[in-house]
Motif scaffolding. Structure first.
Motif, short mmCIF file in Angstrom:
data_model
loop_
_atom_site.label_atom_id
_atom_site.label_comp_id
_atom_site.label_asym_id
_atom_site.label_seq_id
_atom_site.Cartn_x
_atom_site.Cartn_y
_atom_site.Cartn_z
N SER A 176 0.84 -1.21 0.00
CA SER A 176 0.00 0.00 0.00
C SER A 176 0.87 1.25 0.00
N ASP A 202 -5.58 -1.16 -5.05
CA ASP A 202 -4.98 -1.72 -3.84
C ASP A 202 -5.89 -2.79 -3.26
N GLU A 203 -5.53 -4.03 -3.44
CA GLU A 203 -6.33 -5.19 -3.00
C GLU A 203 -7.80 -5.04 -3.41
#
Ligand code: ADP
Ligand code: MG
Length: 227
Positions: free
Chosen positions: A45, A166-167
């Motif tokens: 991140s 992000d994910e």
């Protein structure tokens, strides 16, 4: 498009120094679909946020589309981010009080698009993502997959130079996750540059290039044949 040289991020908490990223060297080129793979806490991140001009490096270089990021003024960074970067987060980040249409329209408003052009662009992206039927709905009425497709539409509507995810499948079940990955892949096939952070090797394999992070270091980069 994005180039880092010895990129390092250090956090200091109460006199204690923690190295979050160390000497990261990576080159993301236009058209890449990169899976940034690593366990929780490996720095994914933080790196994505640096690519997205949200966080600044402690040392090292970050070039984004030819701009040396540490030399830009805050205002210039914000403008570059708004015009060039589409974000997709794990928890969708949709505004609950706004309809699907209005959520996707918002970044165009920030960029000063006229109403007529906003409507045209939002409708076209809704169609492209096959979610036109949802445009009057509010986020609370959507499934996880629908929410993430709307978030992706909001990221794509500005024609960004790069999508940073992000994910993005972190809150989806496995079927939804697969469907979402297919949509990302089809965007990649149309030429969109995508960087996706994930802790799932299975998911990372669905991208075109895997960059593996561990404890803030890049340990492999499949484009360099290390995998
Ligand atoms: P990942 O996304 O791979 O889980 P992160 O980039 O979120 O990794 O975090 C990497 C490490 O940096 C973690 O150990 C996290 O606790 C730490 N970290 C992130 N942000 C901060 C901060 N603001 N202050 C101190 N430590 C932080
Ligand atoms: Mg993370």
């Amino acid at each position: 498009m994005i180039h880092t040289r010895n990129l390092t991020k250090v956090h200091r908490n109460g006199g204690v120094e923690r190295k979050i990223l160390q000497n990261v060297n990576v080159d993301i080129e236009a058209g890449d679909f990169v899976g940034l793979l690593g366990p929780s806490g490996s720095g994914k991140s933080t790196l994505v946020n640096m690519f997205g001009l949200i966080e600044l490096p402690t040392s090292g270089e970050l070039l984004f589309m030819g701009h040396d990021i540490t030399r830009l003024k805050e205002r210039q960074r914000v403008n570059l981010r708004r015009g060039s970067i589409g974000f997709v987060f794990q928890d969708f980040g949709l505004i609950e009080e706004l309809s699907v249409f209005e959520n996707i329209e918002l970044p165009l408003q920030y960029l000063g698009y006229k109403r007529k052009d906003r409507v045209m662009k939002v409708n076209s992206i809704l169609e492209q993502m096959s979610v036109s039927h949802l445009k009057g709905f509010f986020p609370k009425h959507l499934t996880g997959l629908q929410k993430q497709l709307v978030a992706l539409a909001r990221a794509v509507v500005i024609d960004p130079s790069v999508i940073l995810a992000d994910e993005p499948t972190g809150c989806l079940n496995s079927n939804e996750g697969s469907s979402f990955m297919e949509v990302l892949y089809s965007l990649h096939e149309k030429g969109t540059t995508i960087v996706m952070a994930t802790h799932s090797a299975y998911e990372a394999q669905k991208t075109q290039r895997v960059v593996q992070l561990y404890d803030g270091h890049i340990i492999t980069d499949s484009i360099k044949g290390d995998l």
